[in-house]
Scaffold this motif. Structure first.
Motif, PDB file in Angstrom:
ATOM      1  N   ARG A   1       0.702  -1.451  -0.118  1.00  0.00           N
ATOM      2  CA  ARG A   1      -0.599  -0.209   0.095  1.00  0.00           C
ATOM      3  C   ARG A   1       0.999   1.265  -0.093  1.00  0.00           C
ATOM      4  O   ARG A   1       0.845   2.543  -0.870  1.00  0.00           O
ATOM      5  N   TYR A   2       2.054   1.398   1.160  1.00  0.00           N
ATOM      6  CA  TYR A   2       2.379   2.043   1.159  1.00  0.00           C
ATOM      7  C   TYR A   2       3.345   2.323  -0.956  1.00  0.00           C
ATOM      8  O   TYR A   2       3.384   4.074  -0.860  1.00  0.00           O
ATOM      9  N   GLU A   3       3.728   1.674  -0.939  1.00  0.00           N
ATOM     10  CA  GLU A   3       4.752   1.353  -2.258  1.00  0.00           C
ATOM     11  C   GLU A   3       3.402   2.128  -3.811  1.00  0.00           C
ATOM     12  O   GLU A   3       4.365   2.946  -4.445  1.00  0.00           O
ATOM     13  N   ILE A   4       2.692   1.784  -3.369  1.00  0.00           N
ATOM     14  CA  ILE A   4       1.632   1.924  -4.186  1.00  0.00           C
ATOM     15  C   ILE A   4       1.437   3.674  -4.841  1.00  0.00           C
ATOM     16  O   ILE A   4       1.670   4.380  -5.443  1.00  0.00           O
ATOM     17  N   LYS A   5       1.237   4.340  -2.838  1.00  0.00           N
ATOM     18  CA  LYS A   5       1.094   5.506  -2.651  1.00  0.00           C
ATOM     19  C   LYS A   5       2.749   6.152  -3.443  1.00  0.00           C
ATOM     20  O   LYS A   5       2.803   7.236  -4.176  1.00  0.00           O
ATOM     21  N   ARG A   6       3.733   5.888  -3.311  1.00  0.00           N
ATOM     22  CA  ARG A   6       5.205   6.409  -3.661  1.00  0.00           C
ATOM     23  C   ARG A   6       5.176   6.750  -5.199  1.00  0.00           C
ATOM     24  O   ARG A   6       5.246   7.172  -5.886  1.00  0.00           O
ATOM     25  N   THR A   7       4.667   5.226  -5.728  1.00  0.00           N
ATOM     26  CA  THR A   7       4.824   5.393  -7.258  1.00  0.00           C
ATOM     27  C   THR A   7       3.604   6.204  -7.387  1.00  0.00           C
ATOM     28  O   THR A   7       4.612   6.915  -8.438  1.00  0.00           O
ATOM     29  N   LEU A   8       2.658   6.592  -7.281  1.00  0.00           N
ATOM     30  CA  LEU A   8       1.842   7.356  -8.153  1.00  0.00           C
ATOM     31  C   LEU A   8       2.458   8.944  -7.574  1.00  0.00           C
ATOM     32  O   LEU A   8       2.119   9.792  -8.325  1.00  0.00           O
ATOM     33  N   ILE A   9       3.368   9.184  -6.470  1.00  0.00           N
ATOM     34  CA  ILE A   9       3.299  10.556  -6.068  1.00  0.00           C
ATOM     35  C   ILE A   9       4.604  10.551  -6.547  1.00  0.00           C
ATOM     36  O   ILE A   9       4.096  11.861  -7.321  1.00  0.00           O
ATOM     37  N   LEU A  10       5.885   9.481  -7.170  1.00  0.00           N
ATOM     38  CA  LEU A  10       6.308   9.878  -8.617  1.00  0.00           C
ATOM     39  C   LEU A  10       6.535  10.157  -8.917  1.00  0.00           C
ATOM     40  O   LEU A  10       6.667  10.877  -9.887  1.00  0.00           O
ATOM     41  N   SER A  11       5.165   9.656  -9.632  1.00  0.00           N
ATOM     42  CA  SER A  11       4.831   9.511 -11.023  1.00  0.00           C
ATOM     43  C   SER A  11       4.461  10.980 -10.973  1.00  0.00           C
ATOM     44  O   SER A  11       4.630  11.676 -12.271  1.00  0.00           O
ATOM     45  N   ASP A  12       3.151  11.702 -10.292  1.00  0.00           N
ATOM     46  CA  ASP A  12       2.750  12.424 -10.227  1.00  0.00           C
ATOM     47  C   ASP A  12       3.993  13.818 -10.158  1.00  0.00           C
ATOM     48  O   ASP A  12       4.108  14.835 -11.568  1.00  0.00           O
ATOM     49  N   ILE A  13       5.034  13.278  -9.449  1.00  0.00           N
ATOM     50  CA  ILE A  13       6.325  14.886 -10.159  1.00  0.00           C
ATOM     51  C   ILE A  13       6.796  14.471 -10.847  1.00  0.00           C
ATOM     52  O   ILE A  13       7.354  15.152 -11.866  1.00  0.00           O
ATOM     53  N   LYS A  14       7.322  13.396 -11.472  1.00  0.00           N
ATOM     54  CA  LYS A  14       7.683  13.702 -12.814  1.00  0.00           C
ATOM     55  C   LYS A  14       6.992  14.137 -13.650  1.00  0.00           C
ATOM     56  O   LYS A  14       7.244  14.765 -14.712  1.00  0.00           O
ATOM     57  N   ASP A  15       5.615  13.552 -14.002  1.00  0.00           N
ATOM     58  CA  ASP A  15       4.670  14.425 -14.327  1.00  0.00           C
ATOM     59  C   ASP A  15       4.573  15.969 -14.626  1.00  0.00           C
ATOM     60  O   ASP A  15       4.776  16.826 -15.904  1.00  0.00           O
ATOM     61  N   THR A  16       4.301  16.306 -13.460  1.00  0.00           N
ATOM     62  CA  THR A  16       4.526  18.270 -13.491  1.00  0.00           C
ATOM     63  C   THR A  16       6.474  18.880 -13.350  1.00  0.00           C
ATOM     64  O   THR A  16       6.197  19.599 -14.093  1.00  0.00           O
ATOM     65  N   ILE A  17       7.133  18.154 -13.221  1.00  0.00           N
ATOM     66  CA  ILE A  17       8.623  18.878 -14.154  1.00  0.00           C
ATOM     67  C   ILE A  17       8.279  18.488 -15.942  1.00  0.00           C
ATOM     68  O   ILE A  17       8.811  19.374 -16.334  1.00  0.00           O
ATOM     69  N   ALA A  18       7.795  16.772 -16.001  1.00  0.00           N
ATOM     70  CA  ALA A  18       8.114  17.826 -17.417  1.00  0.00           C
ATOM     71  C   ALA A  18       7.458  18.752 -18.326  1.00  0.00           C
ATOM     72  O   ALA A  18       7.072  19.073 -19.382  1.00  0.00           O
ATOM     73  N   LEU A  19       6.306  19.091 -17.126  1.00  0.00           N
ATOM     74  CA  LEU A  19       5.711  19.844 -17.661  1.00  0.00           C
ATOM     75  C   LEU A  19       5.496  21.310 -17.618  1.00  0.00           C
ATOM     76  O   LEU A  19       5.395  22.508 -18.362  1.00  0.00           O
ATOM     77  N   ALA A  20       6.829  21.563 -16.452  1.00  0.00           N
ATOM     78  CA  ALA A  20       7.266  23.089 -16.431  1.00  0.00           C
ATOM     79  C   ALA A  20       8.305  23.108 -16.783  1.00  0.00           C
ATOM     80  O   ALA A  20       8.554  25.133 -16.702  1.00  0.00           O
ATOM     81  N   LEU A  21       9.362  22.400 -16.790  1.00  0.00           N
ATOM     82  CA  LEU A  21      10.600  22.400 -17.256  1.00  0.00           C
ATOM     83  C   LEU A  21      10.784  23.069 -19.355  1.00  0.00           C
ATOM     84  O   LEU A  21      11.368  23.867 -18.652  1.00  0.00           O
ATOM     85  N   PRO A  22       9.735  23.306 -19.546  1.00  0.00           N
ATOM     86  CA  PRO A  22      10.006  23.902 -20.644  1.00  0.00           C
ATOM     87  C   PRO A  22       9.306  24.817 -20.769  1.00  0.00           C
ATOM     88  O   PRO A  22      10.712  25.894 -21.079  1.00  0.00           O
ATOM     89  N   LEU A  23       9.074  25.585 -19.320  1.00  0.00           N
ATOM     90  CA  LEU A  23       8.169  27.046 -18.711  1.00  0.00           C
ATOM     91  C   LEU A  23       9.911  27.680 -18.217  1.00  0.00           C
ATOM     92  O   LEU A  23      10.011  28.445 -18.745  1.00  0.00           O
ATOM     93  N   PHE A  24       9.955  27.142 -17.592  1.00  0.00           N
ATOM     94  CA  PHE A  24      10.881  27.526 -16.650  1.00  0.00           C
ATOM     95  C   PHE A  24      12.326  27.457 -17.731  1.00  0.00           C
ATOM     96  O   PHE A  24      13.225  28.915 -17.624  1.00  0.00           O
ATOM     97  N   VAL A  25      12.683  26.231 -18.789  1.00  0.00           N
ATOM     98  CA  VAL A  25      13.895  27.515 -19.996  1.00  0.00           C
ATOM     99  C   VAL A  25      13.423  28.034 -20.387  1.00  0.00           C
ATOM    100  O   VAL A  25      14.574  29.128 -20.562  1.00  0.00           O
ATOM    101  N   SER A  26      11.689  28.391 -20.656  1.00  0.00           N
ATOM    102  CA  SER A  26      11.522  29.712 -21.671  1.00  0.00           C
ATOM    103  C   SER A  26      12.134  30.658 -21.034  1.00  0.00           C
ATOM    104  O   SER A  26      12.465  31.671 -20.679  1.00  0.00           O
ATOM    105  N   MET A  27      11.251  31.070 -19.416  1.00  0.00           N
ATOM    106  CA  MET A  27      11.906  32.233 -18.498  1.00  0.00           C
ATOM    107  C   MET A  27      12.907  32.640 -18.063  1.00  0.00           C
ATOM    108  O   MET A  27      13.656  33.649 -18.507  1.00  0.00           O
TER     109      MET A  27
END
Length: 141
Positions: A1-27
């Protein structure tokens, strides 16, 4: 159960960084460009730096009208709702609206010299600021 939550959180972090990185580079690129401009103009003369600063102040205040940032929000909502056709409609409407707004902004940028004259700025500085803004006006998308 803990491992599933951790995997979901890491997946969300990865998706957020993938979306934010181009914006960050642009700024960061924009900040780097403006810093370089300021440094180079500072070596030319204080009048050139003043003119560019006045021009930037006016063009950034009016240039915000042509950024069309709301389009990303509307299109992401439409695509997220499973309606990519609506996203296309938003894009087309945005092109039409921004075309008219771009003409308005182009004319306001050509009035930079007159605007700063009304505020009583130095003649040579506003003359250079007006020239800088007119040249910049041709970069409006």
């Amino acid at each position: 159960r803990y491992e599933i939550k951790r995997t979901l959180i890491l997946s969300d972090i990865k998706d957020t960084i993938a979306l934010a990185l181009p914006l960050f580079v642009s700024m960061v690129s924009w900040i780097g460009m403006k810093t370089t401009d300021t440094a180079l103009l500072g070596h030319v003369s204080s009048e050139a730096l003043s003119a560019a600063s006045l021009s930037d102040l006016w063009t950034m205040c009016t240039g915000v009208l042509v950024q069309g940032r709301i389009l990303g929000i509307l299109c992401s909502q439409a695509v997220g709702a499973g309606n990519p056709k609506l996203a296309g409609i938003y894009l087309q409407v945005s092109y039409v609206v921004l075309s008219f707004v771009s003409v308005f902004v182009f004319f306001t940028w050509n009035l930079t010299e007159n605007i700063w004259r009304a505020f009583g700025e130095d003649y040579q500085v506003i003359k250079d600021a007006g020239y800088y803004s007119r040249v910049l006006g041709f970069s409006i998308p």
